[in-house]
Design a protein around this motif. Structure first.
Motif, PDB file in Angstrom:
ATOM      1  N   LEU A   7       0.830  -1.207   0.000  1.00 34.90           N
ATOM      2  CA  LEU A   7       0.000   0.000   0.000  1.00 34.90           C
ATOM      3  C   LEU A   7       0.861   1.254   0.000  1.00 34.90           C
ATOM      4  O   LEU A   7       0.606   2.199  -0.756  1.00 34.90           O
ATOM      5  CB  LEU A   7      -0.931  -0.012   1.220  1.00 34.90           C
ATOM      6  N   GLU A   8       1.903   1.244   0.790  1.00 32.54           N
ATOM      7  CA  GLU A   8       2.816   2.379   0.834  1.00 32.54           C
ATOM      8  C   GLU A   8       3.494   2.582  -0.528  1.00 32.54           C
ATOM      9  O   GLU A   8       3.623   3.713  -1.008  1.00 32.54           O
ATOM     10  CB  GLU A   8       3.868   2.134   1.917  1.00 32.54           C
ATOM     11  N   ALA A   9       3.898   1.494  -1.165  1.00 35.31           N
ATOM     12  CA  ALA A   9       4.527   1.580  -2.487  1.00 35.31           C
ATOM     13  C   ALA A   9       3.539   2.150  -3.510  1.00 35.31           C
ATOM     14  O   ALA A   9       3.919   2.958  -4.368  1.00 35.31           O
ATOM     15  CB  ALA A   9       5.031   0.212  -2.929  1.00 35.31           C
ATOM     16  N   CYS A  10       2.273   1.742  -3.412  1.00 34.06           N
ATOM     17  CA  CYS A  10       1.246   2.290  -4.314  1.00 34.06           C
ATOM     18  C   CYS A  10       1.120   3.794  -4.132  1.00 34.06           C
ATOM     19  O   CYS A  10       1.037   4.538  -5.116  1.00 34.06           O
ATOM     20  CB  CYS A  10      -0.116   1.632  -4.052  1.00 34.06           C
ATOM     21  N   HIS A  11       1.089   4.234  -2.878  1.00 35.97           N
ATOM     22  CA  HIS A  11       0.984   5.673  -2.599  1.00 35.97           C
ATOM     23  C   HIS A  11       2.138   6.435  -3.250  1.00 35.97           C
ATOM     24  O   HIS A  11       1.927   7.475  -3.868  1.00 35.97           O
ATOM     25  CB  HIS A  11       0.984   5.954  -1.090  1.00 35.97           C
ATOM     26  N   VAL A  12       3.350   5.914  -3.098  1.00 32.56           N
ATOM     27  CA  VAL A  12       4.527   6.589  -3.648  1.00 32.56           C
ATOM     28  C   VAL A  12       4.423   6.694  -5.164  1.00 32.56           C
ATOM     29  O   VAL A  12       4.607   7.770  -5.742  1.00 32.56           O
ATOM     30  CB  VAL A  12       5.823   5.845  -3.230  1.00 32.56           C
ATOM     31  N   VAL A  13       4.121   5.584  -5.814  1.00 31.85           N
ATOM     32  CA  VAL A  13       4.055   5.570  -7.276  1.00 31.85           C
ATOM     33  C   VAL A  13       2.916   6.451  -7.781  1.00 31.85           C
ATOM     34  O   VAL A  13       3.088   7.199  -8.749  1.00 31.85           O
ATOM     35  CB  VAL A  13       3.914   4.123  -7.813  1.00 31.85           C
ATOM     36  N   LEU A  14       1.763   6.393  -7.131  1.00 36.65           N
ATOM     37  CA  LEU A  14       0.613   7.165  -7.603  1.00 36.65           C
ATOM     38  C   LEU A  14       0.777   8.668  -7.379  1.00 36.65           C
ATOM     39  O   LEU A  14       0.158   9.459  -8.091  1.00 36.65           O
ATOM     40  CB  LEU A  14      -0.673   6.674  -6.924  1.00 36.65           C
ATOM     41  N   HIS A  15       1.595   9.053  -6.428  1.00 38.62           N
ATOM     42  CA  HIS A  15       1.771  10.483  -6.166  1.00 38.62           C
ATOM     43  C   HIS A  15       3.018  11.052  -6.835  1.00 38.62           C
ATOM     44  O   HIS A  15       3.324  12.219  -6.691  1.00 38.62           O
ATOM     45  CB  HIS A  15       1.782  10.744  -4.656  1.00 38.62           C
ATOM     46  N   ASP A  16       3.730  10.215  -7.576  1.00 42.13           N
ATOM     47  CA  ASP A  16       4.888  10.661  -8.348  1.00 42.13           C
ATOM     48  C   ASP A  16       4.416  11.390  -9.602  1.00 42.13           C
ATOM     49  O   ASP A  16       3.523  10.915 -10.291  1.00 42.13           O
ATOM     50  CB  ASP A  16       5.715   9.443  -8.780  1.00 42.13           C
ATOM     51  N   GLU A  17       4.996  12.522  -9.884  1.00 41.39           N
ATOM     52  CA  GLU A  17       4.693  13.251 -11.119  1.00 41.39           C
ATOM     53  C   GLU A  17       5.965  13.381 -11.922  1.00 41.39           C
ATOM     54  O   GLU A  17       6.978  13.820 -11.376  1.00 41.39           O
ATOM     55  CB  GLU A  17       4.118  14.634 -10.810  1.00 41.39           C
ATOM     56  N   PRO A  18       5.989  13.006 -13.146  1.00 41.12           N
ATOM     57  CA  PRO A  18       4.914  12.359 -13.883  1.00 41.12           C
ATOM     58  C   PRO A  18       4.805  10.881 -13.471  1.00 41.12           C
ATOM     59  O   PRO A  18       5.723  10.321 -12.880  1.00 41.12           O
ATOM     60  CB  PRO A  18       5.353  12.487 -15.340  1.00 41.12           C
ATOM     61  N   PHE A  19       3.681  10.262 -13.826  1.00 41.12           N
ATOM     62  CA  PHE A  19       3.450   8.849 -13.528  1.00 41.12           C
ATOM     63  C   PHE A  19       4.500   8.021 -14.248  1.00 41.12           C
ATOM     64  O   PHE A  19       4.717   8.167 -15.446  1.00 41.12           O
ATOM     65  CB  PHE A  19       2.045   8.435 -13.984  1.00 41.12           C
ATOM     66  N   ARG A  20       5.174   7.157 -13.490  1.00 39.70           N
ATOM     67  CA  ARG A  20       6.228   6.320 -14.072  1.00 39.70           C
ATOM     68  C   ARG A  20       5.708   4.896 -14.238  1.00 39.70           C
ATOM     69  O   ARG A  20       5.571   4.149 -13.285  1.00 39.70           O
ATOM     70  CB  ARG A  20       7.472   6.345 -13.185  1.00 39.70           C
ATOM     71  N   LYS A  21       5.420   4.563 -15.460  1.00 39.62           N
ATOM     72  CA  LYS A  21       4.838   3.258 -15.792  1.00 39.62           C
ATOM     73  C   LYS A  21       5.743   2.108 -15.364  1.00 39.62           C
ATOM     74  O   LYS A  21       5.284   1.120 -14.788  1.00 39.62           O
ATOM     75  CB  LYS A  21       4.560   3.192 -17.295  1.00 39.62           C
ATOM     76  N   ALA A  22       7.046   2.214 -15.617  1.00 39.43           N
ATOM     77  CA  ALA A  22       7.976   1.130 -15.272  1.00 39.43           C
ATOM     78  C   ALA A  22       7.992   0.895 -13.763  1.00 39.43           C
ATOM     79  O   ALA A  22       7.998  -0.253 -13.308  1.00 39.43           O
ATOM     80  CB  ALA A  22       9.371   1.451 -15.786  1.00 39.43           C
ATOM     81  N   ALA A  23       7.986   1.963 -12.994  1.00 35.63           N
ATOM     82  CA  ALA A  23       7.971   1.823 -11.529  1.00 35.63           C
ATOM     83  C   ALA A  23       6.661   1.191 -11.066  1.00 35.63           C
ATOM     84  O   ALA A  23       6.646   0.360 -10.150  1.00 35.63           O
ATOM     85  CB  ALA A  23       8.169   3.185 -10.877  1.00 35.63           C
TER      86      ALA A  23
END
Length: 163
Positions: free
Chosen positions: A66-82
């Motif tokens: 869940l924490e990893a999801c939060h980090v990836v979803l709040h990253d700008e721009p969205f990083r598909k590979a991550a």
């Protein structure tokens, strides 16, 4: 796979993990070995400790996911590979831990999945409250497993191609 599809999968997994963490945490915060033994006349204390240990491990993996999801979803721009790497890790830690926990307090009977019944089977008789919790979580884990299986096969394909 397009960014939109991966982004939507991340959001779906985030929602699933949030509900799962809340359900398991609530159960663990309100359950003791004594309360489990009171549910079942001939309950096995060692087995119940194993079941709670499996649940604690599962909730930790789900919290990390869940924490990893939060980090990836709040990253700008969205990083598909991550995002894809995160979904792959969630598949391997959370989903696989649910269906085959390290302590082996329960296991998946894959034949049951085809009959429409719950596929989680317990090694011994579990306390009713824990059995109900696992049954309530199973369909969500099944759905997310089907969504994320692509990342498992995609990863293996990439590993074979890189040799």
């Amino acid at each position: 796979m397009g960014n939109t599809i991966v982004l939507n999968q991340m959001k779906q997994v985030e929602t699933f993990l949030k509900k799962t963490v809340e359900a398991i945490s609530d159960y663990l915060n309100n359950t003791t070995i004594t309360s489990l033994l009171n549910e079942q006349v001939d309950g096995d204390k060692d087995y119940y400790e194993l079941l709670l240990s499996d649940l604690r491990r599962l909730v930790v993996y789900c919290e990390e996911g869940l924490e990893a999801c939060h980090v990836v979803l709040h990253d700008e721009p969205f990083r598909k590979a991550a995002a894809e790497k995160t979904l792959y890790r969630i598949y391997h830690s959370c989903i696989e831990e649910f269906f085959a926990p390290k302590g082996e307090g329960w296991y998946e009977d894959s034949r049951s999945a085809y009959t429409g019944r719950n596929s989680i089977k317990f090694r011994q008789t579990p306390p009713p409250s824990l059995k109900n919790l696992i049954a309530s979580l199973e369909s969500g884990f099944q759905t997310i497993r089907e969504e994320l299986e692509f990342y498992e096969t995609d990863y293996r394909t990439k590993m074979i191609q890189s040799k």
